[in-house]
Design a protein around this motif. Structure first.
Motif, PDB file in Angstrom:
ATOM      1  N   GLY A  98      33.290  51.615  30.513  1.00 52.47           N
ATOM      2  CA  GLY A  98      34.387  51.121  29.799  1.00 52.47           C
ATOM      3  C   GLY A  98      35.112  51.911  28.869  1.00 52.47           C
ATOM      4  O   GLY A  98      35.625  51.603  27.688  1.00 52.47           O
ATOM      5  N   ALA A  99      35.512  53.197  29.299  1.00 49.89           N
ATOM      6  CA  ALA A  99      36.305  54.238  28.629  1.00 49.89           C
ATOM      7  C   ALA A  99      37.305  54.721  29.613  1.00 49.89           C
ATOM      8  O   ALA A  99      36.948  55.012  30.779  1.00 49.89           O
ATOM      9  CB  ALA A  99      35.235  55.287  27.818  1.00 49.89           C
ATOM     10  N   PRO A 100      38.324  55.265  28.753  1.00 54.22           N
ATOM     11  CA  PRO A 100      39.495  55.851  29.940  1.00 54.22           C
ATOM     12  C   PRO A 100      38.973  57.345  30.161  1.00 54.22           C
ATOM     13  O   PRO A 100      37.798  57.723  29.768  1.00 54.22           O
ATOM     14  CB  PRO A 100      40.534  56.308  28.779  1.00 54.22           C
ATOM     15  N   VAL A 101      39.306  57.948  31.096  1.00 53.95           N
ATOM     16  CA  VAL A 101      38.766  59.120  31.966  1.00 53.95           C
ATOM     17  C   VAL A 101      38.484  60.322  30.954  1.00 53.95           C
ATOM     18  O   VAL A 101      37.531  60.986  31.084  1.00 53.95           O
ATOM     19  CB  VAL A 101      39.865  59.521  32.954  1.00 53.95           C
ATOM     20  N   TRP A 102      39.379  60.599  29.975  1.00 58.98           N
ATOM     21  CA  TRP A 102      39.301  61.691  29.263  1.00 58.98           C
ATOM     22  C   TRP A 102      38.228  61.389  28.082  1.00 58.98           C
ATOM     23  O   TRP A 102      37.733  62.293  27.401  1.00 58.98           O
ATOM     24  CB  TRP A 102      40.878  62.038  28.387  1.00 58.98           C
ATOM     25  N   VAL A 103      37.631  60.084  28.010  1.00 57.83           N
ATOM     26  CA  VAL A 103      36.761  60.090  27.022  1.00 57.83           C
ATOM     27  C   VAL A 103      35.337  59.980  27.981  1.00 57.83           C
ATOM     28  O   VAL A 103      34.234  60.208  27.476  1.00 57.83           O
ATOM     29  CB  VAL A 103      36.915  58.751  26.173  1.00 57.83           C
ATOM     30  N   SER A 143      31.736  44.035  46.447  1.00 55.39           N
ATOM     31  CA  SER A 143      32.716  45.016  45.727  1.00 55.39           C
ATOM     32  C   SER A 143      32.850  44.163  44.614  1.00 55.39           C
ATOM     33  O   SER A 143      32.575  43.839  43.642  1.00 55.39           O
ATOM     34  CB  SER A 143      33.813  45.126  46.615  1.00 55.39           C
ATOM     35  N   SER A 144      34.415  44.075  44.300  1.00 51.83           N
ATOM     36  CA  SER A 144      35.028  43.552  43.109  1.00 51.83           C
ATOM     37  C   SER A 144      36.559  43.441  43.308  1.00 51.83           C
ATOM     38  O   SER A 144      37.044  44.181  44.221  1.00 51.83           O
ATOM     39  CB  SER A 144      34.824  44.526  42.048  1.00 51.83           C
ATOM     40  N   VAL A 145      37.219  42.801  42.696  1.00 49.14           N
ATOM     41  CA  VAL A 145      38.827  42.660  42.788  1.00 49.14           C
ATOM     42  C   VAL A 145      39.083  44.006  42.272  1.00 49.14           C
ATOM     43  O   VAL A 145      40.073  44.616  42.714  1.00 49.14           O
ATOM     44  CB  VAL A 145      39.453  41.585  41.935  1.00 49.14           C
ATOM     45  N   PHE A 146      38.396  44.792  41.487  1.00 51.59           N
ATOM     46  CA  PHE A 146      38.594  46.063  41.002  1.00 51.59           C
ATOM     47  C   PHE A 146      38.160  47.102  42.042  1.00 51.59           C
ATOM     48  O   PHE A 146      38.191  48.371  41.868  1.00 51.59           O
ATOM     49  CB  PHE A 146      37.683  46.391  39.722  1.00 51.59           C
ATOM     50  N   GLY A 147      37.679  46.703  43.085  1.00 45.93           N
ATOM     51  CA  GLY A 147      37.574  47.445  44.421  1.00 45.93           C
ATOM     52  C   GLY A 147      38.914  47.352  45.118  1.00 45.93           C
ATOM     53  O   GLY A 147      38.837  47.942  46.248  1.00 45.93           O
ATOM     54  N   LEU A 148      40.153  46.601  44.719  1.00 44.76           N
ATOM     55  CA  LEU A 148      41.358  46.499  45.442  1.00 44.76           C
ATOM     56  C   LEU A 148      42.385  47.276  44.632  1.00 44.76           C
ATOM     57  O   LEU A 148      43.246  47.762  45.321  1.00 44.76           O
ATOM     58  CB  LEU A 148      41.480  44.878  45.557  1.00 44.76           C
ATOM     59  N   LEU A 149      41.963  47.386  43.272  1.00 44.45           N
ATOM     60  CA  LEU A 149      43.191  48.297  42.425  1.00 44.45           C
ATOM     61  C   LEU A 149      42.451  48.889  41.331  1.00 44.45           C
ATOM     62  O   LEU A 149      41.542  48.262  41.023  1.00 44.45           O
ATOM     63  CB  LEU A 149      44.354  47.261  42.172  1.00 44.45           C
ATOM     64  N   THR A 151      42.093  49.898  37.420  1.00 42.19           N
ATOM     65  CA  THR A 151      42.744  49.173  36.239  1.00 42.19           C
ATOM     66  C   THR A 151      42.145  50.143  34.915  1.00 42.19           C
ATOM     67  O   THR A 151      40.981  50.889  35.259  1.00 42.19           O
ATOM     68  CB  THR A 151      41.557  47.654  35.948  1.00 42.19           C
ATOM     69  N   PRO A 152      42.531  50.006  33.832  1.00 40.08           N
ATOM     70  CA  PRO A 152      42.312  51.179  32.573  1.00 40.08           C
ATOM     71  C   PRO A 152      41.131  50.939  31.980  1.00 40.08           C
ATOM     72  O   PRO A 152      40.566  49.684  32.040  1.00 40.08           O
ATOM     73  CB  PRO A 152      43.524  50.657  31.852  1.00 40.08           C
ATOM     74  N   GLY A 153      40.527  51.799  31.793  1.00 35.44           N
ATOM     75  CA  GLY A 153      39.060  51.888  31.321  1.00 35.44           C
ATOM     76  C   GLY A 153      37.903  51.548  32.130  1.00 35.44           C
ATOM     77  O   GLY A 153      36.781  51.487  31.611  1.00 35.44           O
ATOM     78  N   THR A 154      38.124  51.829  33.284  1.00 29.19           N
ATOM     79  CA  THR A 154      37.324  51.340  34.407  1.00 29.19           C
ATOM     80  C   THR A 154      37.157  52.167  35.661  1.00 29.19           C
ATOM     81  O   THR A 154      36.803  51.985  36.691  1.00 29.19           O
ATOM     82  CB  THR A 154      37.405  49.735  35.114  1.00 29.19           C
TER      83      THR A 154
END
Length: 281
Positions: A98-103, A143-149, A151-154
């Motif tokens: 649950g954090a952006p890539v740089w964190v 999978s998830s709908v987040f396996g289609l696109l 999203t930020p922080g994920t």
């Protein structure tokens, strides 16, 4: 597969949410249920509920599905106690860091991939010989709908669910000439506890996790019966599916705006620090 009477159904992540509902619904349909989870207490509750519904044989095993040898041992136990598996439901998963890539901590990427992706590989490979021996069966990978696109922080979660998608779509092609059906599930906002450990978990749950898990389970079972290979359902799933059709820049702007209130100001404040500390040319 149309009839689940006395079929052996293996379900991961069965202590709560969709996993528990899979176990109960397949028990109602006369299946022999084998369930796993790392949460011993809640898994025992699910098993008790299964036995109250059905007097048939069942199996409950506290299991770390990210441990390959343990998964192999579990597959052998299912075969000995219930018979060869007919259906495997790779349902278990975690929500990620649950954090952006740089964190995001690199260790979190490994953990999320191990549970959400490699465990799917381990379970599938451990049980697939049993399905092939039966010359009948279904593999259901969640999978998830987040396996289609993305999203930020994920990024860790999305990466794992994209991986499940790629693995499953390849498996569909490889098993196309066999009696084994392969199903890829992209749930939208299902009301489970997957986000409870993240920093904004309660807020995320209130905003996005709306769909009854039993509805989702029955959609999957209908899909198994009809042979439907890709299933997309749940809160906001239609919107997110539509977004995949848009140009990438437009889609990214929409997602950035839509999920802006999920951003941690402390995390994004680091971007300002980077921009002010970097020399300008």
């Amino acid at each position: 597969m149309k009839d689940f009477t006395d079929k052996v159904v293996v379900i991961t992540g069965a202590a709560s949410g969709m996993g528990r509902e899979y176990a109960l619904e397949f028990a109602r349909l006369g299946a022999l249920v084998a369930i796993t989870d790392v949460n011993a207490e809640q898994l025992a509750e699910t098993h008790k509920m299964v036995k109250a519904i059905s007097g048939k044989s069942s199996l409950s095993e506290v299991l770390d599905i990210a441990a390959e040898e343990s998964v192999t041992d579990f597959a052998g136990k299912v075969k000995r106690e219930l018979g060869n598996a007919h259906i495997i439901i790779n349902n278990a998963g975690i929500g990620g860091g649950g954090a952006p890539v740089w964190v995001q901590d690199n260790a979190q990427y490994h953990t999320t991939m191990q549970v959400n992706f490699f465990a799917v590989v381990y379970i599938t490979k451990a049980f697939l010989p049993q399905l092939l021996t039966n010359q009948e069966g279904a593999v259901v990978n969640v999978s998830s709908v987040f396996g289609l696109l993305g999203t930020p922080g994920t990024s860790d979660y999305c990466a794992s669910k994209f991986a499940v998608r790629g693995f499953t779509e390849s498996l569909m092609v490889e098993l196309a000439d066999t009696p084994i059906s392969v199903h890829l599930v992209h749930p939208g906002g299902i009301k489970t506890n997957i986000a409870k450990h993240s920093k904004n978990g309660a807020e995320f749950e209130e905003k996005y996790l709306k769909t009854d898990p039993l509805f989702a389970v029955r959609e999957v079972i209908k899909g198994i019966k009809s042979g439907k290979q890709r299933m997309i359902f749940g809160y906001q799933s239609s919107l997110l599916r539509f977004l995949t059709l848009l140009p990438l820049k437009l889609r990214n702007r929409i997602l950035h705006r839509e999920m802006g209130d999920m951003r941690d100001p402390e995390h994004y404040g680091l971007l300002d620090q980077y921009s002010t500390s970097s020399p300008r040319s």
